[in-house]
Design a protein around this motif. Structure first.
Motif, PDB file in Angstrom:
ATOM      1  N   VAL A 185      48.583  39.285  47.992  1.00 53.70           N
ATOM      2  CA  VAL A 185      48.142  40.570  47.908  1.00 53.70           C
ATOM      3  C   VAL A 185      49.290  41.573  48.287  1.00 53.70           C
ATOM      4  CG1 VAL A 185      46.775  42.483  49.316  1.00 53.70           C
ATOM      5  CG2 VAL A 185      45.650  40.266  48.317  1.00 53.70           C
ATOM      6  N   ALA A 186      50.079  41.212  49.431  1.00 54.65           N
ATOM      7  CA  ALA A 186      51.317  41.857  49.758  1.00 54.65           C
ATOM      8  C   ALA A 186      52.230  41.966  48.361  1.00 54.65           C
ATOM      9  CB  ALA A 186      51.910  41.362  50.828  1.00 54.65           C
ATOM     10  N   GLU A 187      52.296  41.108  47.743  1.00 56.67           N
ATOM     11  CA  GLU A 187      53.382  41.002  46.570  1.00 56.67           C
ATOM     12  C   GLU A 187      52.992  41.827  45.525  1.00 56.67           C
ATOM     13  OE1 GLU A 187      55.007  37.351  45.156  1.00 56.67           O
ATOM     14  OE2 GLU A 187      55.411  36.352  47.214  1.00 56.67           O
ATOM     15  N   GLY A 188      51.742  41.832  45.232  1.00 58.26           N
ATOM     16  CA  GLY A 188      50.964  42.609  44.240  1.00 58.26           C
ATOM     17  C   GLY A 188      51.197  44.076  44.438  1.00 58.26           C
ATOM     18  N   LEU A 189      50.817  44.601  45.871  1.00 58.97           N
ATOM     19  CA  LEU A 189      51.020  45.940  46.176  1.00 58.97           C
ATOM     20  C   LEU A 189      52.262  46.635  46.270  1.00 58.97           C
ATOM     21  CD1 LEU A 189      47.797  46.165  48.856  1.00 58.97           C
ATOM     22  CD2 LEU A 189      47.982  46.529  46.198  1.00 58.97           C
ATOM     23  N   LEU A 190      53.309  45.574  46.610  1.00 59.26           N
ATOM     24  CA  LEU A 190      54.568  45.938  46.665  1.00 59.26           C
ATOM     25  C   LEU A 190      55.099  46.380  45.388  1.00 59.26           C
ATOM     26  CD1 LEU A 190      57.297  46.186  48.439  1.00 59.26           C
ATOM     27  CD2 LEU A 190      57.538  43.886  48.229  1.00 59.26           C
ATOM     28  N   PHE A 191      54.736  45.250  44.574  1.00 56.33           N
ATOM     29  CA  PHE A 191      55.254  45.396  43.085  1.00 56.33           C
ATOM     30  C   PHE A 191      54.698  46.771  42.368  1.00 56.33           C
ATOM     31  CE2 PHE A 191      54.299  45.190  38.406  1.00 56.33           C
ATOM     32  CZ  PHE A 191      55.387  44.992  38.050  1.00 56.33           C
ATOM     33  N   ALA A 192      53.429  47.148  42.605  1.00 57.35           N
ATOM     34  CA  ALA A 192      52.864  48.306  42.087  1.00 57.35           C
ATOM     35  C   ALA A 192      53.599  49.577  42.830  1.00 57.35           C
ATOM     36  CB  ALA A 192      51.412  48.352  42.309  1.00 57.35           C
ATOM     37  N   SER A 193      53.926  49.647  44.065  1.00 60.88           N
ATOM     38  CA  SER A 193      54.378  50.512  44.708  1.00 60.88           C
ATOM     39  C   SER A 193      56.164  51.065  44.333  1.00 60.88           C
ATOM     40  CB  SER A 193      54.452  50.377  46.191  1.00 60.88           C
ATOM     41  OG  SER A 193      54.976  51.467  46.912  1.00 60.88           O
ATOM     42  N   GLY A 209      37.815  43.443  39.270  1.00 63.19           N
ATOM     43  CA  GLY A 209      38.318  42.074  38.297  1.00 63.19           C
ATOM     44  C   GLY A 209      38.531  40.963  39.037  1.00 63.19           C
ATOM     45  N   LEU A 210      39.190  39.882  38.389  1.00 66.63           N
ATOM     46  CA  LEU A 210      39.372  38.565  38.818  1.00 66.63           C
ATOM     47  C   LEU A 210      39.951  38.374  40.149  1.00 66.63           C
ATOM     48  CD1 LEU A 210      38.407  35.426  38.156  1.00 66.63           C
ATOM     49  CD2 LEU A 210      40.572  35.339  36.771  1.00 66.63           C
ATOM     50  N   ALA A 211      40.846  39.363  40.361  1.00 63.65           N
ATOM     51  CA  ALA A 211      41.535  39.279  41.609  1.00 63.65           C
ATOM     52  C   ALA A 211      40.972  39.638  42.849  1.00 63.65           C
ATOM     53  CB  ALA A 211      42.963  40.362  41.366  1.00 63.65           C
ATOM     54  N   GLN A 212      39.859  40.125  42.550  1.00 60.83           N
ATOM     55  CA  GLN A 212      39.022  40.519  43.697  1.00 60.83           C
ATOM     56  C   GLN A 212      38.610  39.476  44.923  1.00 60.83           C
ATOM     57  OE1 GLN A 212      35.791  39.690  44.869  1.00 60.83           O
ATOM     58  NE2 GLN A 212      35.786  41.439  46.429  1.00 60.83           N
ATOM     59  N   ASP A 217      40.496  43.383  49.587  1.00 64.88           N
ATOM     60  CA  ASP A 217      39.668  44.446  50.431  1.00 64.88           C
ATOM     61  C   ASP A 217      39.892  44.768  51.613  1.00 64.88           C
ATOM     62  OD1 ASP A 217      37.806  46.227  50.891  1.00 64.88           O
ATOM     63  OD2 ASP A 217      35.841  44.933  50.953  1.00 64.88           O
ATOM     64  N   VAL A 218      40.036  43.975  52.620  1.00 63.24           N
ATOM     65  CA  VAL A 218      40.376  44.276  54.091  1.00 63.24           C
ATOM     66  C   VAL A 218      41.824  44.268  54.306  1.00 63.24           C
ATOM     67  CG1 VAL A 218      40.007  43.363  56.361  1.00 63.24           C
ATOM     68  CG2 VAL A 218      38.191  43.232  54.536  1.00 63.24           C
TER      69      VAL A 218
END
Length: 295
Positions: A185-193, A209-212, A217-218
């Protein structure tokens, strides 16, 4: 209603003991240097001098302490639970500790006349407060049946995994999955940012989606809001991953993702983050990227 000894009134132990009190059980605990025990005392909990005295008053003793040596000290140290154990007393360890040590503790408690159950939990502070913990149980069938009504007061999903130590093995597996998912999750959000996207909207989309996942969430929300006060501290997750990696060595097993997550937690600890929530793994990745999520 039962007389229950509850030793370990930390972030999670306090609300867990509170649920048992609210259900009408009597609670006995040990002297505590923080206001947590006093808070429970105001609801009727009784404070004893040491674990031995707790056991002498109790039909069931529950432990919820940080690590394997802490459980051993509470159970078998000077004036420990074993010294005050009455025949047939049910001892439920809800800490997250080493599976092999758990098997040894079970044998020693049974030799002293008690019944041992290992019942580590998942769900963090929120799960403890809301009595929604997942509880993974290692016990005899008789021990499980005796413990289950009490576990159901504190948790939502109660699973008898197998014999002594199997609950702890399940918890180690849980902590592997949680650590790697938080890192993902951290890597995904960092990439997006870093790419310039709105991370809040990225998270919102991924939740459909499938990544849910509950972690997206939390903990994804924690990362975006940068709220790293602990629900579960990095240093405790480090302890759990140490159990995983030590177990992997004994099984001649490679866990490369687990080892990588442990190194990122260590980077956090080295920068003063041992007491951050484990969602703080994001900060180690941000340091490597020279970029802060949302900035």
């Amino acid at each position: 209603m039962s007389k229950i000894g509850f030793i370990g009134l930390g972030i999670m132990g306090r609300p867990m003991a509170g649920h048992l009190l609210d259900a009408g059980h009597e609670i006995f605990t040990v002297e505590h240097s923080t206001p947590l025990a006093n808070e429970l005392a105001n609801k009727g909990a009784q404070v004893c001098a040491d674990p031995k005295a707790v056991a002498e008053q109790s039909e069931v003793v529950i432990t919820m302490v940080p690590d394997t040596p802490d459980v051993e000290l509470v159970l078998f140290g000077d004036n420990g639970v074993a010294a005050g154990l009455k025949p047939g007393t049910l001892v439920i360890d809800m800490s997250s500790i080493a599976p092999l040590a758990t098997q040894d503790f079970a044998k020693r408690i049974e030799k002293a006349g008690g019944e041992y159950v290992d019942a580590p939990v998942s769900g963090g502070e929120g799960g403890a407060i809301n009595a929604a913990l997942t509880i993974m149980v290692g016990a005899t069938q008789e021990g499980f049946e005796r413990a289950k009504p009490l576990l159901e007061i504190m948790g939502k999903t109660i699973t008898h995994i197998g014999g002594h130590g199997d609950g702890q093995t399940c918890k180690v597996a849980n902590q592997i999955v949680v650590a790697l998912t938080i890192e993902a999750v951290a890597e995904g959000l960092l990439f997006a940012s870093k790419a310039g996207a709105d991370v809040a909207k990225v998270r919102e989309s991924l939740l459909g989606g499938l990544a849910q996942s509950k972690i997206l969430d939390v903990h994804g929300e924690r990362m975006i809001q940068r709220t790293f006060d602990p629900g579960f501290k990095i240093k405790l997750h480090q302890k759990d991953l140490n159990l995983a990696l030590e177990g992997a060595r004994s099984l001649n097993l490679s866990l490369p993702g687990t080892a990588n997550a442990q190194q990122l937690f260590q980077a956090c600890a080295a920068n003063g983050g041992a007491d951050w929530d484990h969602a703080g793994i994001l900060r180690a990745l941000e340091k490597l990227a020279d970029h802060e999520v949302g900035q």
